[in-house]
Design a protein around this motif. Sequence first.
Motif, PDB file in Angstrom:
ATOM      1  N   GLY A  88      33.627  44.894  46.386  1.00  0.00           N
ATOM      2  CA  GLY A  88      34.091  43.603  45.900  1.00  0.00           C
ATOM      3  C   GLY A  88      33.816  42.492  46.885  1.00  0.00           C
ATOM      4  O   GLY A  88      34.603  42.234  47.799  1.00  0.00           O
ATOM      5  N   ASN A  89      32.672  41.818  46.749  1.00  0.00           N
ATOM      6  CA  ASN A  89      32.301  40.707  47.623  1.00  0.00           C
ATOM      7  C   ASN A  89      33.163  39.479  47.366  1.00  0.00           C
ATOM      8  O   ASN A  89      33.955  39.436  46.424  1.00  0.00           O
ATOM      9  N   PHE A  90      32.943  38.443  48.184  1.00  0.00           N
ATOM     10  CA  PHE A  90      33.386  37.117  47.791  1.00  0.00           C
ATOM     11  C   PHE A  90      32.554  36.687  46.586  1.00  0.00           C
ATOM     12  O   PHE A  90      31.368  37.032  46.479  1.00  0.00           O
ATOM     13  N   GLU A  91      33.151  35.922  45.684  1.00  0.00           N
ATOM     14  CA  GLU A  91      32.422  35.498  44.493  1.00  0.00           C
ATOM     15  C   GLU A  91      31.153  34.737  44.867  1.00  0.00           C
ATOM     16  O   GLU A  91      30.115  34.861  44.208  1.00  0.00           O
ATOM     17  N   SER A  92      31.220  33.947  45.938  1.00  0.00           N
ATOM     18  CA  SER A  92      30.064  33.156  46.362  1.00  0.00           C
ATOM     19  C   SER A  92      28.891  34.030  46.802  1.00  0.00           C
ATOM     20  O   SER A  92      27.745  33.580  46.819  1.00  0.00           O
ATOM     21  N   GLN A  93      29.183  35.292  47.152  1.00  0.00           N
ATOM     22  CA  GLN A  93      28.121  36.213  47.569  1.00  0.00           C
ATOM     23  C   GLN A  93      27.483  36.923  46.380  1.00  0.00           C
ATOM     24  O   GLN A  93      26.470  37.590  46.535  1.00  0.00           O
ATOM     25  N   VAL A 127      38.335  36.753  41.046  1.00  0.00           N
ATOM     26  CA  VAL A 127      38.454  38.209  41.004  1.00  0.00           C
ATOM     27  C   VAL A 127      37.861  38.707  39.690  1.00  0.00           C
ATOM     28  O   VAL A 127      38.204  38.193  38.627  1.00  0.00           O
ATOM     29  N   GLN A 128      36.994  39.691  39.772  1.00  0.00           N
ATOM     30  CA  GLN A 128      36.449  40.282  38.550  1.00  0.00           C
ATOM     31  C   GLN A 128      35.925  41.675  38.837  1.00  0.00           C
ATOM     32  O   GLN A 128      35.300  41.922  39.872  1.00  0.00           O
ATOM     33  N   VAL A 129      36.188  42.605  37.915  1.00  0.00           N
ATOM     34  CA  VAL A 129      35.582  43.927  37.971  1.00  0.00           C
ATOM     35  C   VAL A 129      35.142  44.293  36.559  1.00  0.00           C
ATOM     36  O   VAL A 129      35.852  44.013  35.588  1.00  0.00           O
ATOM     37  N   GLN A 130      33.962  44.888  36.454  1.00  0.00           N
ATOM     38  CA  GLN A 130      33.437  45.304  35.162  1.00  0.00           C
ATOM     39  C   GLN A 130      32.848  46.699  35.269  1.00  0.00           C
ATOM     40  O   GLN A 130      32.355  47.105  36.328  1.00  0.00           O
ATOM     41  N   PRO A 176      40.283  37.690  47.599  1.00  0.00           N
ATOM     42  CA  PRO A 176      41.380  37.972  48.530  1.00  0.00           C
ATOM     43  C   PRO A 176      41.422  39.404  49.038  1.00  0.00           C
ATOM     44  O   PRO A 176      42.083  39.690  50.026  1.00  0.00           O
ATOM     45  N   ALA A 177      40.744  40.335  48.363  1.00  0.00           N
ATOM     46  CA  ALA A 177      40.869  41.742  48.750  1.00  0.00           C
ATOM     47  C   ALA A 177      39.653  42.505  48.230  1.00  0.00           C
ATOM     48  O   ALA A 177      38.563  41.952  48.141  1.00  0.00           O
ATOM     49  N   GLU A 178      39.854  43.778  47.864  1.00  0.00           N
ATOM     50  CA  GLU A 178      38.766  44.601  47.333  1.00  0.00           C
ATOM     51  C   GLU A 178      39.289  45.482  46.195  1.00  0.00           C
ATOM     52  O   GLU A 178      40.489  45.682  46.049  1.00  0.00           O
ATOM     53  N   PHE A 179      38.329  46.019  45.426  1.00  0.00           N
ATOM     54  CA  PHE A 179      38.633  47.050  44.439  1.00  0.00           C
ATOM     55  C   PHE A 179      38.309  48.411  45.044  1.00  0.00           C
ATOM     56  O   PHE A 179      37.453  48.534  45.934  1.00  0.00           O
ATOM     57  N   TYR A 180      38.976  49.441  44.522  1.00  0.00           N
ATOM     58  CA  TYR A 180      38.740  50.810  44.972  1.00  0.00           C
ATOM     59  C   TYR A 180      38.478  51.679  43.747  1.00  0.00           C
ATOM     60  O   TYR A 180      39.205  51.603  42.758  1.00  0.00           O
ATOM     61  N   LEU A 181      37.433  52.493  43.833  1.00  0.00           N
ATOM     62  CA  LEU A 181      36.986  53.340  42.731  1.00  0.00           C
ATOM     63  C   LEU A 181      37.081  54.795  43.153  1.00  0.00           C
ATOM     64  O   LEU A 181      36.706  55.152  44.281  1.00  0.00           O
TER      65      LEU A 181
END
Length: 226
Positions: A88-93, A127-130, A176-181
């Motif tokens: 989960g990058n920064f959105e700008s990345q 924040v977004q995850v797909q 603000p953080a990260e996702f975990y899979l």
Amino acid sequence: MIVNLSKWITASLLAVALLTSNPAHADSICTGIAGNLVANCGFENGSSAGPNSSTTPVGWTVTNPFTYEQVVNSASLVNSGSYAYRFGNFESQGAATIAQTITDIAGDDYTFSFFLLNEAGGESPNVQVQAFWDSTSGTPLLSLTNTAQPSSYTKYSFTVLGTGSDTITFSAYNDPAEFYLDDVSVVDAGPSVPPTPSAVPEPSSLALLVTGILGAAGTIRRRLVA
């Protein structure tokens, strides 16, 4: 006697060292799922340069990785086993993605499941995850945007159609953080059953039906006239 005691102490210390340096390794629940097609499904095989040191887990493909895309082994961030994948990058990345192509049976239904955690402490923008099956150009199976959910590991499961070769893809940014899979699985559920088509009378049967209706109508008409 002193020599023998010294050897015993040395052997005992070595045994303790081996036990403490090689803790029991827990298996991921996905490895026990019969017929799971996903390689390194719980990220227990680490990455090409070992856990916590590379962005690419064994058996997976990673695109647009930055600092925080890696295999991790913090107990509070793992669903089962000893490892999970953080992304989960920064959105700008731009979104970071992790994907794996699997060989399946064209025409069979598959159950595609995974566990996901959002470490963001509160609902947040950027924040977004797909999650996608086969193509990121289509509609995602899962899309969570500007949310703190899921705040604990949550299982998501979908029925998908095999084409012979399909790619599972996860894409995310999280300022603000990260996702975990963790614990990803793809399991054959058997041939897809198409809907039963409506019965259409054959031409000869249809002609007999029309003749019968006309005959019945004529009989009723004659009785009315009489």
